[in-house]
Design a protein around this motif. Structure first.
Motif, mmCIF file in Angstrom:
data_model
loop_
_atom_site.group_PDB
_atom_site.id
_atom_site.type_symbol
_atom_site.label_atom_id
_atom_site.label_comp_id
_atom_site.label_asym_id
_atom_site.label_seq_id
_atom_site.Cartn_x
_atom_site.Cartn_y
_atom_site.Cartn_z
ATOM 1 N N LEU A 2 0.702 -1.035 -0.401
ATOM 2 C CA LEU A 2 -0.140 -0.087 -0.571
ATOM 3 C C LEU A 2 0.807 1.525 -0.171
ATOM 4 O O LEU A 2 0.653 2.362 -1.362
ATOM 5 N N CYS A 3 1.831 1.629 1.017
ATOM 6 C CA CYS A 3 3.108 2.343 0.461
ATOM 7 C C CYS A 3 3.534 3.141 -0.708
ATOM 8 O O CYS A 3 3.525 3.532 -0.362
ATOM 9 N N ARG A 5 3.018 1.555 -3.511
ATOM 10 C CA ARG A 5 1.617 2.361 -4.329
ATOM 11 C C ARG A 5 0.618 3.790 -4.022
ATOM 12 O O ARG A 5 1.180 4.625 -5.271
ATOM 13 N N ASN A 6 0.730 4.500 -2.691
ATOM 14 C CA ASN A 6 0.655 5.495 -2.527
ATOM 15 C C ASN A 6 1.522 6.603 -2.855
ATOM 16 O O ASN A 6 1.153 7.624 -3.565
ATOM 17 N N GLU A 7 3.275 5.972 -2.564
ATOM 18 C CA GLU A 7 4.092 6.984 -2.887
ATOM 19 C C GLU A 7 3.969 7.264 -4.842
ATOM 20 O O GLU A 7 4.840 7.778 -5.148
ATOM 21 N N ARG A 8 4.334 6.004 -4.857
ATOM 22 C CA ARG A 8 3.962 6.198 -6.858
ATOM 23 C C ARG A 8 3.181 6.829 -7.403
ATOM 24 O O ARG A 8 2.858 7.955 -7.741
ATOM 25 N N ARG A 9 1.690 7.114 -6.468
ATOM 26 C CA ARG A 9 0.519 7.827 -7.108
ATOM 27 C C ARG A 9 0.994 9.538 -6.346
ATOM 28 O O ARG A 9 0.701 9.910 -7.960
ATOM 29 N N VAL A 10 1.217 9.683 -5.568
ATOM 30 C CA VAL A 10 2.016 10.667 -5.596
ATOM 31 C C VAL A 10 2.546 11.518 -6.524
ATOM 32 O O VAL A 10 2.392 12.686 -6.735
ATOM 33 N N GLN A 31 9.932 5.237 -11.407
ATOM 34 C CA GLN A 31 8.623 5.376 -10.956
ATOM 35 C C GLN A 31 7.719 5.928 -12.682
ATOM 36 O O GLN A 31 6.812 5.911 -12.056
#
Length: 245
Positions: A2-3, A5-10, A31
């Motif tokens: 989860l972390c 995926r969230n980092e990549r999204r940001v 990324q």
């Protein structure tokens, strides 16, 4: 996870990303972030703190440390933790300067390795050349550095941009440090002889000796470069220009 995926999204969704090193920039590029939105911006110093505040003269600060005006001072500022490889620094300093009592090594900081460093200095025969003043408050770092002749960054990994590097530069010091991109890409060409192979103990000894005899012009060159390129005020202006462009 989860972390991740969230980092990549940001990162992918950001208008601009400002990593402090080229190593991090390469990881961000992996990324999926466009290279046009990645702007490497190393750390720096507060210009007002380092360049505009009054401070006492060198001899007064040396007296506070129990040192003499003729002492030649190498210094590290930071925490006594394994990744700084401070015991190796003590060993290299002993190899280069044992028996030269006016060559001093000041380790300004504290941490879990303090006792080990005291024991190492005794084993190496440099107890009278090692000074441990404790942690220096941030407000006092510019004044403390007036007592120093050479700043040392004994170890740094690929992704860091060590703030101590810029503090040494702002204080007008030559810098001994690892020959890695995080330092090599910041310091001027004149400084190259003071960089060392972090895998080669002998090269660290060589760099310390080179700094001992270095030209007095190196420090001012570092200071002017820091003033021009590596202050938080300059970084803020650059970020605003990029974001508004």
């Amino acid at each position: 996870g989860l972390c991740a995926r969230n980092e990549r999204r940001v990162l992918v969704g950001a208008q601009a990303v400002f990593p402090v090193s080229r190593y991090l920039a390469e990881r961000i590029l992996e990324q999926g972030v466009s290279s046009s939105r990645i702007h490497v911006m190393p750390n720096g110093v507060d210009a007002a703190h380092f360049f505009e505040r009054p401070r006492r003269d060198r001899e007064a600060v040396l007296r506070d440390l129990g040192l003499e005006p003729h002492d030649h001072v190498f210094a590290f500022v930071g925490w006594f933790v394994p990744w700084h490889q401070l015991e190796r620094l003590l060993e290299a300093f002993a190899e280069g300067f044992r028996g030269r009592p006016n060559r001093k090594l000041v380790l300004a900081g504290d941490g879990p390795l303090r006792g080990q460093l005291i024991e190492a200095a005794a084993r190496l025969g440099i107890t009278n050349q090692l000074v441990l003043p404790g942690a220096v408050k941030y407000d006092n770092i510019p004044e403390f550095l007036t007592s120093v002749d050479v700043g040392v960054v004994p170890a740094v990994n690929a992704f860091r941009s060590p703030i101590k590097l810029f503090e040494y530069m702002a204080a007008g010091l030559p810098v001994v440090g690892g020959d890695v991109d995080a330092l090599r890409s910041v310091l001027p060409a004149e400084q190259r002889s003071l960089l060392f192979d972090q895998e080669d103990f002998g090269d660290l000894v060589r760099a310390l000796k080179a700094a001992d005899g270095a030209s007095g012009e190196l420090g001012p060159v570092n200071q002017e470069l820091c003033r021009r390129l590596y202050t938080y005020q300059n970084h803020a202006r650059s970020i605003c220009e990029i974001m508004e462009g």
